[in-house]
Design an enzyme around this catalytic site. Structure first.
Site, PDB file in Angstrom:
ATOM      1  NE  ARG A 296      -2.676 -11.519   6.146  1.00  0.00           N
ATOM      2  CZ  ARG A 296      -2.126 -10.736   5.214  1.00  0.00           C
ATOM      3  NH1 ARG A 296      -2.394  -9.466   5.196  1.00  0.00           N
ATOM      4  NH2 ARG A 296      -1.278 -11.230   4.335  1.00  0.00           N
TER       5      ARG A 296
ATOM      6  CG  ASP B  88      -4.380  -3.126  -3.513  1.00  0.00           C
ATOM      7  OD1 ASP B  88      -3.390  -3.855  -3.666  1.00  0.00           O
ATOM      8  OD2 ASP B  88      -4.793  -2.758  -2.395  1.00  0.00           O
TER       9      ASP B  88
ATOM     10  CB  THR C 101      -0.923   0.008   1.229  1.00  0.00           C
ATOM     11  OG1 THR C 101      -1.595  -1.249   1.290  1.00  0.00           O
ATOM     12  CG2 THR C 101      -1.950   1.111   1.116  1.00  0.00           C
TER      13      THR C 101
END
Length: 764
Positions: free
Chosen positions: A607, A218, A33
DNA sequence: CGAAAGGCTCTTTTT
DNA sequence: GAGCCTTTCG
């Protein structure tokens, strides 16, 4: 501040790569990002590109919002001119603007899955197709994938081979007709129709190509054929298409996402520049290595060499629970312990699972332990019955042709218009090719006259007439009312308010949801009145699960593995690590599906920033009956030495669960390596001895950061740094049960007592 | 017509 | 175990 400051060479390369097609292959936690936002900032600030000429597309509103926020910080007011949104929302905006080019009403409504399903059901009924043989769900998913591959009903029927496909082709055709009659587009139509618009209107396409000279996409690995076609069309002229993705995180093939888009991309743009982002900034070395162990067992993949400069961190905890209840209370107690001793906050934690149904046991345990949690998914706000009912009323007022909305509310609250009446109305509508609303009007006005539309009992006719009169009244007044006022008036006139507020607690709760919707509606009052309602209804439909997630809110996040993509947490539990759940049993006979399950597991593991727990239960209630599952095969792919196989990793895990008196404690106090080097299944390596009926005393927590010693490492006055709390000064430190308990005064966060074995405390 | 009760079937993941 | 559908009765 320089745009390139703090970027590694690969990131920098991606940010400043010259115009032209660009593929960024970004591993998890590689600053993806950041790269996209900096690239956009670079375009604006260094290359002088007008923000109006840049479009960035994401998959969720949350990702879009995050991108906008970050861009605002980078480029300030310039961010306002950018087009940043999801595929669906972006296509929808274009379609409303250009609706007249393809004979579409600019006020079209968007059908969500519920609406789609009702429509399919009514088609099946109309065509007299047996729901038992052709499930509405099955038909819908077939139609949906056809649309995702840009096959219209005609093309689909040409391609149909089996009897089943021929039937679906008929359903598809009628379904599409009805959508159009209802003035509606479904999710898939948003994309397919946008592509169709561009295909059939070259001058429109050219306008958009001219405007959007730079495209950024994305999560490219999750695009489907339609989405890719859209990107190719838009980028067809300037060819400044930058796509970012990671094939290893492709987890939406069931929604027709096609990894081949990445391969096609290379073929479609031979002059493609490819940048690999392989440095991970998120996870500990241990977690990253485990993740790679799991993912590298996939055969159909390009191998990447992810690496990190982060510390190795502590071992991964693997815990075997007796059943899903013990699993949940284990998780709850680990969290409780770490929050009180490990310097973590509740919001640092996330519990991930394969299926939404798994959240139930967790919620129960969290309530028992009074741990605050944030549930992502499940029954979403916009899917609640009362919310959907109100939205359906508003939809119907906005677009009286919307038959699905009408069918939903016509008898809600009950007003004497039952199934038989509606069947009759549907017959009239079908016969004359008019809307359900029109058919009601016809039935009421013509009943009893010559050439009558229907033979209706006077009681039924009165009911219909009353409904009609009520709706007509609202329709007349709506132009003078804001959304909120219209909503209020509708709640009164339709009798819905009295219907919901039935005196029960549940009724009060539902009324609160209605009020909540009213609050949301208020936000749209400042918009142009002509489009405010369209926008309100659209956003209610296109809202996704994760969009409602508030990171800053205190509480543990409960989330599916799918929804967790793109998120990160210091501490992650993955529960239900069993064959049959993760991987899901539906993937057992399909190698491609199994590879996707593995990617899903990989997404979950990656994660985690600091700590990871993998939890499984030897038995659990599944679909109402008990099932016994083997530990997940993925556990066996975690390289040896990275995990503690008895769940000893964190806190007082072996305390008996107050929830279950008979719940056994930990199996074995000494850590065992997991799994055995030969990679056999866990159960084969370490056969489970019968579990003792009484629990064993909790072992001393395993130090992660430091070896055990009798002398405290920290002294009062030492300057320290904690990733979550920032800088601080040690107030005192003492040994407790073999662990060092450090009291630190943090500059920002005040005084905390930390257990050194769990708190990632560094000397500053 | 509507409410209540019982039986049925499935449940992966979601913009 | 839940939601959905069908059946039954008032």
């Amino acid at each position: 501040m320089s745009l390139l400051e703090g970027l590694n060479p690969a990131q920098r390369e991606a940010v400043i790569a010259p115009s032209g097609p660009l593929l960024i292959l970004a591993g998890p936690g590689s600053g993806k990002t950041r790269v996209i936002t900096h690239r956009i900032a670079n375009l604006i600030q260094r290359e002088g590109v007008n923000p109006h000429r840049i479009m960035a597309v994401t998959f969720t509103n949350k990702a879009a919002t995050e991108m906008k926020v970050r861009l605002s910080k980078l480029v300030g007011r310039d961010a306002e001119g950018l087009t940043v949104g999801t595929f669906h929302a972006t296509c929808s905006r274009i379609l409303r603007r250009e609706a007249d080019h393809i004979g579409l009403s600019p006020h079209f409504v968007i059908y969500d899955e519920d609406d789609q399903l009702s429509l399919v059901k009514s088609v099946l009924k109309e065509l007299e197709i047996d729901e038992k043989r052709f499930s509405p769900r099955g038909c819908l998913s077939e139609i949906s994938s056809a649309k995702s591959e840009l096959r219209d009903p005609l093309q689909y029927s040409e391609f149909a081979q089996s009897y089943r496909q021929e039937v679906v082709a008929r359903v598809y055709r009628r379904y599409q007709e009805l959508l159009s009659q209802n003035g509606a587009l479904d999710f898939d139509d948003l994309l397919a129709t946008a592509v169709e618009l561009f295909r059939t209107n070259p001058e429109v396409l050219e306008r958009y190509q001219e405007r959007y000279q730079h495209l950024l996409v994305d999560e490219f690995q999750d695009t489907n054929v339609a989405q890719y076609a859209f990107v190719r069309q838009l980028g067809g002229k300037h060819r400044n298409v930058c796509v970012v993705g990671d094939p290893d995180q492709s987890i939406y093939s069931w929604r027709s996402a096609d990894i081949r888009n990445i391969l096609n991309f290379e073929q479609d743009y031979p002059d493609l520049k490819v940048v690999l982002l392989e440095q991970n900034y998120r996870s500990t070395g241990t977690i990253l290595e485990a993740a790679q162990g799991v993912i590298s067992a996939n055969t159909k993949r390009k191998s990447k060499k992810l690496w990190t400069e982060n510390p190795r961190g502590g071992p991964i905890a693997i815990f075997e629970a007796y059943n899903e209840e013990e699993e949940a209370s284990y998780v709850a107690r680990e969290i409780e312990w770490l929050v009180s001793h490990g310097g973590h906050r509740l919001r640092d934690f996330s519990v991930m699972y394969r299926t939404n149904a798994q959240s139930r046991a967790l919620e129960k345990a969290f309530r028992y332990y009074t741990i605050r949690y944030k549930l992502v998914g499940g029954v979403r706000f916009y899917e609640r019955r009362e919310v959907k009912d109100i939205l359906a009323y508003l939809r119907l007022l906005q677009n009286p042709a919307d038959g699905v909305a009408l069918a939903r509310v016509v008898n809600m609250p009950p007003r004497g218009i039952g199934d038989r009446t509606m069947a009759e109305i549907e017959r009239i509508a079908e016969q004359r090719g008019i809307s359900l609303f029109g058919a009601i009007r016809a039935a009421v006005s013509e009943n009893g006259t010559a050439g009558k539309a229907a033979q209706l009992a006077s009681r039924v006719r009165n009911s219909l007439a009353a409904f009609l009169e009520m709706m007509d009244g609202l329709l007349q007044e709506k132009s003078e009312l804001g959304i909120e006022q219209l909503l209020d008036l509708a709640l009164e006139r339709t009798g819905y308010r009295a219907f919901v507020l039935d005196g029960t607690d549940e009724g009060r709760e539902r009324w609160e949801n209605v009020q909540e919707l009213r609050t949301v509606a208020k936000e749209y009052e400042h918009l142009v009145p002509e489009t405010a309602m369209d926008m309100f209804l659209e956003e209610a439909t296109l809202m996704s699960d994760v969009d409602g997630l508030k990171e800053e809110e205190e509480g543990v996040t409960l989330i599916t593995l799918h929804a967790a993509k793109g998120l990160e947490y210091p501490c992650v539990f993955i529960v239900g690590m069993e064959d049959g759940i993760c991987p899901h049993s539906r993937s057992f006979d399909d190698p491609a599906a199994m590879e996707e399950e593995r990617r899903l597991c990989y997404v979950g593991i990656t994660r985690a920033m600091q700590r990871l727990w993998l939890v499984y239960a030897t038995r659990r209630t599944l679909y109402g009956n008990m099932s016994y599952n083997e530990p997940s095969r993925f556990l066996a792919d975690i390289p040896p030495g990275l995990a503690d196989g008895n769940g000893a990793h964190a806190a007082g895990t072996a305390r008996p669960s107050p929830l279950h008196v008979s719940s056994p404690g930990r199996r074995s106090p000494e850590p065992r390596s997991w799994p055995a080097p030969n990679g056999k299944k866990a159960q084969e390596i370490a056969p489970t001895p019968p579990r003792p009926r009484t629990s064993l005393p909790p072992p001393a927590p395993q130090p992660l950061a430091t070896p055990r010693s009798a002398e405290p490492q920290f002294r009062p006055g030492d300057r320290v740094y904690h990733p979550a709390f920032g800088n601080g000064v040690v107030v005192s430190s003492q040994m407790q049960r073999g662990d060092e308990e450090v009291t630190v005064a943090f500059e920002q966060r005040g005084v905390k007592k930390l257990a050194l074995s769990f708190a990632p405390l560094q000397r500053a």
